[in-house]
Every structure is written in C-alpha cells, then in structure tokens.
Design a protein around this motif. Structure first.
Motif, PDB file in Angstrom:
ATOM      1  N   GLY B 154     -43.262 188.725  26.949  1.00 27.26           N
ATOM      2  CA  GLY B 154     -43.398 190.037  26.502  1.00 27.26           C
ATOM      3  C   GLY B 154     -44.211 190.098  25.341  1.00 27.26           C
ATOM      4  N   VAL B 155     -45.128 191.133  25.048  1.00 29.60           N
ATOM      5  CA  VAL B 155     -45.872 191.274  23.900  1.00 29.60           C
ATOM      6  C   VAL B 155     -45.905 192.873  23.564  1.00 29.60           C
ATOM      7  CG1 VAL B 155     -48.479 191.367  23.040  1.00 29.60           C
ATOM      8  CG2 VAL B 155     -47.668 189.673  24.819  1.00 29.60           C
ATOM      9  N   ILE B 156     -45.644 192.896  22.139  1.00 28.11           N
ATOM     10  CA  ILE B 156     -45.632 194.444  21.387  1.00 28.11           C
ATOM     11  C   ILE B 156     -46.928 194.253  20.570  1.00 28.11           C
ATOM     12  CG2 ILE B 156     -44.491 196.049  20.373  1.00 28.11           C
ATOM     13  CD1 ILE B 156     -41.934 194.509  21.282  1.00 28.11           C
ATOM     14  N   THR B 157     -47.671 195.083  20.349  1.00 27.70           N
ATOM     15  CA  THR B 157     -49.021 194.779  19.436  1.00 27.70           C
ATOM     16  C   THR B 157     -49.323 195.988  19.254  1.00 27.70           C
ATOM     17  OG1 THR B 157     -50.963 193.508  19.257  1.00 27.70           O
ATOM     18  CG2 THR B 157     -50.583 194.725  21.414  1.00 27.70           C
ATOM     19  N   LEU B 158     -50.345 195.865  17.926  1.00 30.33           N
ATOM     20  CA  LEU B 158     -51.135 197.023  17.394  1.00 30.33           C
ATOM     21  C   LEU B 158     -52.695 196.731  17.967  1.00 30.33           C
ATOM     22  CD1 LEU B 158     -50.270 196.909  13.546  1.00 30.33           C
ATOM     23  CD2 LEU B 158     -49.363 198.378  15.517  1.00 30.33           C
ATOM     24  N   GLY B 159     -53.483 197.838  18.123  1.00 26.36           N
ATOM     25  CA  GLY B 159     -54.754 197.827  18.098  1.00 26.36           C
ATOM     26  C   GLY B 159     -55.423 198.022  16.720  1.00 26.36           C
ATOM     27  N   PRO B 160     -56.709 198.262  16.676  1.00 28.09           N
ATOM     28  CA  PRO B 160     -57.459 198.394  15.211  1.00 28.09           C
ATOM     29  C   PRO B 160     -56.695 199.417  14.314  1.00 28.09           C
ATOM     30  CG  PRO B 160     -58.832 197.700  16.945  1.00 28.09           C
ATOM     31  CD  PRO B 160     -57.713 197.982  17.628  1.00 28.09           C
ATOM     32  N   ALA B 167     -52.711 207.544  10.998  1.00 29.06           N
ATOM     33  CA  ALA B 167     -51.500 208.203  11.600  1.00 29.06           C
ATOM     34  C   ALA B 167     -51.644 208.525  13.298  1.00 29.06           C
ATOM     35  CB  ALA B 167     -51.492 209.744  10.870  1.00 29.06           C
ATOM     36  N   ILE B 168     -52.838 208.338  13.605  1.00 36.25           N
ATOM     37  CA  ILE B 168     -52.992 208.478  15.210  1.00 36.25           C
ATOM     38  C   ILE B 168     -52.470 207.238  15.815  1.00 36.25           C
ATOM     39  CG2 ILE B 168     -54.715 210.275  14.720  1.00 36.25           C
ATOM     40  CD1 ILE B 168     -56.784 208.250  15.840  1.00 36.25           C
ATOM     41  N   SER B 169     -52.237 206.172  15.229  1.00 36.89           N
ATOM     42  CA  SER B 169     -52.089 204.906  15.773  1.00 36.89           C
ATOM     43  C   SER B 169     -50.730 204.787  16.399  1.00 36.89           C
ATOM     44  CB  SER B 169     -52.226 203.680  14.921  1.00 36.89           C
ATOM     45  OG  SER B 169     -51.020 203.991  13.869  1.00 36.89           O
ATOM     46  N   ASN B 170     -50.608 203.912  17.762  1.00 39.16           N
ATOM     47  CA  ASN B 170     -49.480 203.820  18.294  1.00 39.16           C
ATOM     48  C   ASN B 170     -49.195 202.355  18.435  1.00 39.16           C
ATOM     49  OD1 ASN B 170     -51.140 202.581  20.427  1.00 39.16           O
ATOM     50  ND2 ASN B 170     -51.039 204.494  21.533  1.00 39.16           N
ATOM     51  N   ILE B 171     -48.036 202.099  19.142  1.00 42.07           N
ATOM     52  CA  ILE B 171     -47.628 200.637  19.276  1.00 42.07           C
ATOM     53  C   ILE B 171     -47.806 200.434  20.755  1.00 42.07           C
ATOM     54  CG2 ILE B 171     -45.931 198.956  19.200  1.00 42.07           C
ATOM     55  CD1 ILE B 171     -44.799 200.384  16.432  1.00 42.07           C
ATOM     56  N   SER B 172     -48.298 199.228  21.142  1.00 38.68           N
ATOM     57  CA  SER B 172     -48.420 199.048  22.590  1.00 38.68           C
ATOM     58  C   SER B 172     -47.595 197.919  23.138  1.00 38.68           C
ATOM     59  CB  SER B 172     -49.889 198.529  22.883  1.00 38.68           C
ATOM     60  OG  SER B 172     -50.787 199.551  22.342  1.00 38.68           O
ATOM     61  N   LYS B 198     -48.835 192.093  13.146  1.00 36.09           N
ATOM     62  CA  LYS B 198     -49.995 192.563  14.344  1.00 36.09           C
ATOM     63  C   LYS B 198     -49.507 192.645  15.677  1.00 36.09           C
ATOM     64  CE  LYS B 198     -53.873 192.618  16.583  1.00 36.09           C
ATOM     65  NZ  LYS B 198     -54.595 193.927  16.773  1.00 36.09           N
ATOM     66  N   LEU B 199     -48.093 191.473  15.782  1.00 29.57           N
ATOM     67  CA  LEU B 199     -47.796 191.517  17.217  1.00 29.57           C
ATOM     68  C   LEU B 199     -46.086 191.064  17.220  1.00 29.57           C
ATOM     69  CD1 LEU B 199     -47.906 188.320  18.640  1.00 29.57           C
ATOM     70  CD2 LEU B 199     -50.185 188.987  18.007  1.00 29.57           C
ATOM     71  N   LEU B 200     -45.476 191.200  18.150  1.00 31.10           N
ATOM     72  CA  LEU B 200     -44.176 190.652  18.643  1.00 31.10           C
ATOM     73  C   LEU B 200     -44.373 189.792  19.766  1.00 31.10           C
ATOM     74  CD1 LEU B 200     -43.455 193.329  17.071  1.00 31.10           C
ATOM     75  CD2 LEU B 200     -41.092 192.402  17.337  1.00 31.10           C
ATOM     76  N   ALA B 201     -44.222 188.542  19.916  1.00 29.59           N
ATOM     77  CA  ALA B 201     -44.571 187.911  21.337  1.00 29.59           C
ATOM     78  C   ALA B 201     -42.716 187.440  21.774  1.00 29.59           C
ATOM     79  CB  ALA B 201     -45.339 186.597  21.143  1.00 29.59           C
ATOM     80  N   ILE B 202     -42.467 188.020  22.941  1.00 27.74           N
ATOM     81  CA  ILE B 202     -41.154 187.897  22.998  1.00 27.74           C
ATOM     82  C   ILE B 202     -40.726 186.574  23.969  1.00 27.74           C
ATOM     83  CG2 ILE B 202     -39.102 189.237  23.927  1.00 27.74           C
ATOM     84  CD1 ILE B 202     -40.743 190.606  21.462  1.00 27.74           C
ATOM     85  N   ASP B 203     -40.132 185.538  23.937  1.00 29.43           N
ATOM     86  CA  ASP B 203     -40.262 184.492  24.770  1.00 29.43           C
ATOM     87  C   ASP B 203     -38.903 184.813  25.655  1.00 29.43           C
ATOM     88  OD1 ASP B 203     -39.558 182.006  25.933  1.00 29.43           O
ATOM     89  OD2 ASP B 203     -39.603 180.880  24.142  1.00 29.43           O
ATOM     90  N   PRO B 204     -39.116 184.875  27.120  1.00 30.21           N
ATOM     91  CA  PRO B 204     -37.803 184.974  27.888  1.00 30.21           C
ATOM     92  C   PRO B 204     -36.999 183.941  28.357  1.00 30.21           C
ATOM     93  CG  PRO B 204     -39.858 184.754  29.201  1.00 30.21           C
ATOM     94  CD  PRO B 204     -40.328 184.684  27.803  1.00 30.21           C
TER      95      PRO B 204
END
Lengths: 100, 576
Positions: B154-160, B167-172, B198-204
């Motif tokens: 799994g990946v949870i990440t930011l863009g630039p 304040a308009i930024s989200n998390i993907s 920057k990111l979370l990498a989720i190891d299943p």
C-alpha cells in the motif's frame, strides 16, 4: 414555463435520455398538451414505463408522479430510479418502495 | 492482537502500543476524531509539532464485507482551524486492518531539512530518510514505491502541494490499479508535509484474514448486505453506470447547480458536462464506466475516462470535480476537465477546494472564465513549483477571495462550498453551516431510518424541517464513516430494512457484540459531540456556524431563492 402554451417540454435523465434519443426526439422533447394531467398520464402519453421514473421535476421543483399537475407550457424532467446524493431528501426525490 | 503505532517525528522513534479499552470499540472517523480530541491541543498551530496525523481503518475494514475498504485520516485542519476527518478508498485500509493495526499516529516534527518515508509492517514502523521521490507527483511516487517494494504494498503519499504545505493539498492513497484516491478535504497534505513525511509504504507481509467472533453469522449478514446493495437502483444500477456525475443534469434542473462562482443556479452547457455525456464518451472510447476504488467494492461508481484517442485521461471522475470546473469555472470541454482532474490528482490537491478557488480567481480577473488551458498552466507552473502566485492560489478559496477583496467567497469555516447551492436546497445549507468539518456535502450524506417520515416531504425551498433533517443525516454519516463502509450504502440502508440490520449484524459477528441500530446512532451522536467540543475549544464557536453573507443578499435563478434561515434555529442543531 417553456414559452409554448400548447405543449409541454420534456427531458429525461440517465437511461431515459438514451431512450428519447433512440426515438429520434430532440432534447427537450415537445409533447402537445391541451389541459392539465398528472404524472402517470404524462408517462402514458410518452409511452414510458411507470417503473422507469421515480420522480419528476415540474418547472424545476421535484414532485411525485401522483401529486404532479402538469399544464400546457410547463417544463418537466423525468428522474429515473438510481439518482444518488444527499439532495434526494433535500430535494424531495424519494418514492417509498412498495411494501415498505 | 490489535495495536497502535505511534511515530514520533521529533526524535524519530516508534512505539507499538496496545489499544486502550475505551478505544477498542471505535474505528474510522470515530477513532481518528477521538484520538485527535484526546491528544491534540485545540489551539495548537495545525502545522506545528503539537498537531497529530491519525490514520485508521474502519470497524469492518479488512473483513470480507462488501464496500468496507474506506479509510479515515484525521488531524486539526490547517484550512478550517477545526477538527478534520477525511475518508478515502484505495488498498491501504484493508492491508493495515489485516496487519492488526488499529491506528497509526504520526506526531512531532523533525528539526532538520530531511524528508522521510515510513515503512509500515506487521512488527512496527521503520523511519527511513527519503530522497528519491521528493518533488515527484503522486503517480510517479506510486510507481517508484511499486518498483522499490513491490506492487502489493500500500502507498499513502503527498504530491508537491503537500510538500509545500499548501492548504489545498490532500493525501493520496494507492488504489487497486496503482492510480490514486484521496483524503481530499481540509488540507491534510499540509499536516503530513509539516512532519516531513513524504510517504507511507505499507507492507502486507504477515497480514491475515481477521478473526471473527461468529464467522457463520458474519457470512450470512454479508450475503444479505451484498444483496441489498445489488438490488437497490442507486447502489446497484445508477452509480455503477453513470457514476456521481449523473447529478449534473439533475441538480441543474433543480436550479441548485452553482454556476460562475455561485451567481446562478443553472448552467447553459450542462449537457456537455453531464454524466450521460461522460458515459457516452467512456463507452465510445473504450474506457471503463464501472470501476472499484478499493478491494471488494461492489458499487463501483468510479470509472476510467479516456481521451479521443483512447488514451487514459483520468479515473474517479466525480460530480463535484466536474461541477466545480465545468459549471462554477465555466469550462465547457469535458476532456479538458478530465485532464485538469488528473493534474490535480498528480499534484495532490483537493479537487473541490482547488477549482472553487479558481472560480473565485476568475471573478477576481486572475484568469478568464472557462480558460482550462490557463488553469493547467497555473497548476503546473505555479502551484506545483510554489511560486509566489502558486502559494497565493494554494492557500485556497478563502485566501484568494480575501486577497482580491471579493465579497462572494463561497466558504464555511474557510472550506470551499461544494456542488449544491444552499439557497434552493436549504437542507444542504444547514449541513454546510453546522458540520464540524467546514462546508462538506458528505457530512450529511447517509440516511438514518428514523428520518423515513421526513424524506420526501421536506420542501427544498422552505426552512421547515431542515435542521432536523440535516441533524439526522449528519449523525448517520458519522456512524457510517466509523465502520469503514462506503457512504453510498446509505441508499439501500434507507429503502431496504434488511440492509441496515445486516450492517449491525456484521459488527456484532465481527466483535462478539450485541449492538442494536440505536447503538449505532448513539455512536454517530458521540462522534459529532466530540468533534464539536474540539471546535469550540479551538475557537470555532456558534458564530462560525453560518453561511457567507452573499447567500442572504443575492437571490439565485431560477427560483429567485435567498438563504433566509434564522441563525437561532440553526443553533438548535446541537440540541441532542
């Protein structure tokens, strides 16, 4: 009001838009109308199944088929079952399922 | 064995903690809001070290339940200044739940300039310095992490935009196709960026199917639940075929489609940007009209939208995005709207806040109405690179409106108002004004059975009954948001009694409980009260539970409607 006193202006959403197009109707479709009718009678005249419509907009206000009174010059939109959104309630688009 | 991972970014340490007894029965929004309320000082700076970012799967996430792949993220919002919970699809919720992780709490703030990746596994979290993906968009980041760790992560990440703490930024969140879904609203990307994650990498690896207290009962309840989803015309047919974009024509017909920065309720080119047109384009170009945002999604309201040459343009093409760009911003070409949607996803910005901000910028004269090409340029050249102009725009709708001295600024608690005008649709106006989240249509999406006698009778143009309707919608929504189920289960839950019952039965069979429907409603009420108390302590008092003044001053065609709800009546919302 649609500006033509001897017709009712009808649009269909979702699959009904495709049905109207398949029949070669323009959007909006103009149906000749001489006097007031209810929603069910409108569907009969359009040859649209009762099950294909959950609610109507008459002149931009949602109303049930049985409660609707449609007069010459009106604009009507046919809303099929399957429309999502919180506005189903906020707009009054909701028909109690039979048996509930 | 459920556990909580606590990641301290100040000293770069990780603790694995048992779940406190009082949190054991919570999940999703109930858990993120409870943790934020318990551990975040309400008056803290949202981008400072005292804010915390909390990720939590729902109560049914990780099970075989249909549509249970939703994922909650909470924090104090840098956009609203209040508590925030945002929900997303994707694959991470299921993976995290199956690793036995109840929540991940990211707290503190590192001192240096380094950025980090959090590698989450069954035994804990490893904090690694991150360089490779810095500055990359979300799609490229997902590709890099797939290559680095494997496509099953799994990946949870930011863009630039999140890296620049806009304040308009989200998390993907990576979805099953390695595209992205988003914790969209409230600027949560800026909170993650403030912690230099920057990111979370989720190891299943090591994840396992969740233990059920009564597997047979769960299976039976899920079978019933699944059937109700399939049988209902909204969840079984309408959403699957047309997606949420079917609302363009419907809301336009109602006169509630905010157009040209909320100056009228109908848009002349609505047919060109409608769900029906989108469906025709998708079929003609061999895209996918139906597509899941998360594993085991049965409703499949997402889609893959291709360009005229059959090449991928975007997915998850939502009504609110199409409305904001097409009607509010007056862009007539659905393909241009799709391209902008994809660019917004890649930059990691909220696809409601951002285009509503652009409509305000159009009114300010910063770019012409309907100029999609200029909007793309501003996104790619200014927001992505955080130029001074990009930072102005990246502050959101309220920020831009105030900077240009406008009075028509469609925000509540500084969050952009979405795709339903509150003047001809009064009930949604009550939700915008009172929800703890700032203007949020999804805060009042679900349906409780106790409003059956209200539904269908309320007049959208009158104030009568609207506060009660909104209150019941918001209570039910808070409960659904805590289960990990998609909000769209609300439609069969209203119309088919067995649906809501089967959800309660799945919760009971999962945890060995004896909950009733009333208990689920009580959960929703408790969530709202916790969030409201946080907001009051943060300084968001009753005076902020209101719509912008222009809705009272300017009537909207075709109903010539104004917002005229008595503020004292609005205040009765919290009488429960």
């Amino acid at each position: 009001m649609n500006g033509t006193p001897d017709t009712v202006e009808v649009v269909g959403f979702m699959d009904l838009a495709g049905l109207f197009r398949a029949r070669g109707w323009t959007s909006p479709h103009r149906l000749p109308l001489a006097g007031p009718i209810d929603g069910f009678e409108l569907l009969v005249r359009l040859d649209v199944s009762f099950d294909a419509v959950e609610s109507l907009f008459v002149n931009h206000k949602a109303i049930g088929l049985a409660d609707a009174v449609i007069r010459p010059g009106d604009r009507v939109a046919l809303v099929p079952p399957g429309v999502p959104g919180p506005h189903r309630f906020c707009l009054g688009i909701w028909r109690r399922p039979s048996g509930s | 064995m459920h556990k909580i991972y606590r990641v301290n970014m100040t000293d770069l340490s990780v603790k694995v903690e048992p779940v406190p007894a009082e949190w054991a029965g919570l999940g999703g929004r109930a858990l993120t809001s409870t943790i934020v309320a318990a551990e975040v000082p309400p008056t803290c700076h949202p981008l400072g070290p005292n804010n915390k970012l909390v990720f939590a799967p729902g109560l049914l996430s990780g099970t075989a339940a249909s549509n249970a792949g939703r994922f909650s993220c909470g924090a104090k919002s840098p956009l609203t200044g209040g508590i925030k919970e945002s929900s997303a699809g994707g694959t991470s919720s299921r993976i995290i739940a199956r690793l036995g992780i109840k929540a991940i709490i990211v707290e503190g703030q590192p001192a240096g300039d380094a950025w980090y990746a959090l590698v989450v596994g069954k035994d804990g979290v490893e904090i690694r310095e991150e360089t490779e993906t810095l500055g990359l968009g979300t799609f490229a980041t997902v590709e890099k992490i797939n290559a680095r760790h494997g496509e099953d992560f799994g990946v949870i990440t930011l863009g630039p935009a999140g890296e620049h703490m806009m304040a308009i930024s989200n998390i993907s969140v990576k979805d099953p196709e390695s595209k992205i879904r988003s914790f969209g609203r409230g600027g949560l990307g800026a909170v993650m960026g403030s912690k230099r994650v920057k990111l979370l990498a989720i190891d299943p690896t090591g994840g396992a199917p969740l233990a059920l207290a009564d597997p047979a009962k769960f299976k039976e309840a899920n079978r019933t639940f699944t059937k109700t989803l399939a049988d209902h015309p909204v969840s079984g047919q309408g959403l699957k075929k047309y997606g949420t974009a079917v609302l363009v024509n419907v809301i336009n017909e109602a006169g509630g489609l905010p157009t040209k920065n909320f100056t009228t309720g109908q848009c002349d080119h609505h047919d060109q940007i409608s769900g029906e047109q989108m469906y025709d384009n998708i079929v003609a170009r061999e895209g996918e009209p139906s597509h899941p945002c998360s594993p085991a999604c049965q409703i499949q309201c997402s889609q893959v939208y291709n360009d005229k040459d059959g090449k991928y343009l975007t997915s998850g093409f939502e009504y609110e995005t199409i409305w904001a760009l097409g009607a509010d911003g007056m862009i007539k070409d659905l393909d241009v709207i799709a391209e902008i949607d994809n660019v917004m996803d890649d930059l990691g910005v909220d696809s409601i806040e951002t285009p509503v901000m652009f409509a305000v910028a159009m009114e300010a004269g910063l770019l012409p109405w309907g100029d999609g090409a200029r909007m793309l340029q501003l996104l790619r050249e200014d927001i992505a690179k955080a130029t001074p102009l990009g930072r102005l725009l990246g502050g959101g709708t309220g920020h831009v409106g105030r900077a240009y001295g406008l009075t028509r600024i469609p925000v509540v608690k500084n969050q952009a108002i979405p795709a339903y005008d509150p003047r001809p649709i009064k009930g949604i106006g009550v939700t915008y004004a009172t929800t703890t989240m700032g203007a949020d249509h999804t805060a009042g999406y679900a349906i409780a059975t106790n409003i059956l006698n209200v539904g269908g009778k309320v007049d959208p143009l009158k104030n009568d009954g609207q506060v009660e309707l909104s209150r019941n919608l918001q209570i039910a929504t808070a409960a659904v948001d805590s289960t990990g189920l998609c909000l769209f289960i609300a439609f069969p839950a209203l119309d088919i009694p067995a649906c809501l019952g089967s959800v309660v039965e799945m919760l009971n069979a999962r945890y060995g409980l004896a909950l009733t429907g009333d208990d689920v409603v009580a959960l929703g009420k408790n969530v709202l009260k916790i969030e409201h108390a946080f907001n009051l302590a943060a300084g968001l008092g009753p005076e902020t539970d209101r719509l912008p003044e222009f809705f009272e001053l300017e009537s909207i065609a075709p109903h010539d409607a104004k917002w005229d709800m008595d503020q004292k009546e609005l205040a009765t919302f919290w009488n429960f």
